[in-house]
Design a protein around this motif. Structure first.
Motif: not given
Length: 74
Positions: A19-24, A46-50
Motif C-alpha cells: 500500500a502507499k502507506s508502506g504496509w504489505n 513495515p516493522t511487523h509490530d502492527k
C-alpha cells in the motif's frame, strides 16, 4: 487491561501487495499466542509490530484453497 495478544512470524513466504502507506499484504506462517502456527494473509506494518484484519488458514484449509484456485481459469 494488559496487552496479552502476541504473535510470532515463523516463516515469511511473500508479499502480495504494498500500500502507499508502506504496509504489505503478506502470506506468512504465524503462531498466534501459544497456539500452533497457521497460514496467514493480512496487511502488516513495515516493522511487523502492527497488523490489519486478515485470514488465517490451517494446512487443510490452505490445501483446499489451492485445489479451488487450480480449478479456476486465472
Amino acid at each position: 487491561m494488559a496487552d496479552t495478544f502476541s504473535h510470532n512470524i515463523v516463516e515469511q513466504y511473500g508479499v502480495l501487495s504494498t500500500a502507499k502507506s508502506g504496509w504489505n499484504t503478506e502470506f506468512n506462517l504465524v503462531a498466534w499466542g501459544n497456539y500452533d502456527a497457521k497460514y496467514d494473509i493480512r496487511p502488516w506494518s513495515p516493522t511487523h509490530d502492527k497488523m490489519g484484519k486478515g485470514i488465517t488458514l490451517t494446512r487443510e484449509e490452505l490445501s483446499e484453497l489451492r485445489n479451488i484456485l487450480n480449478k479456476m481459469d486465472l
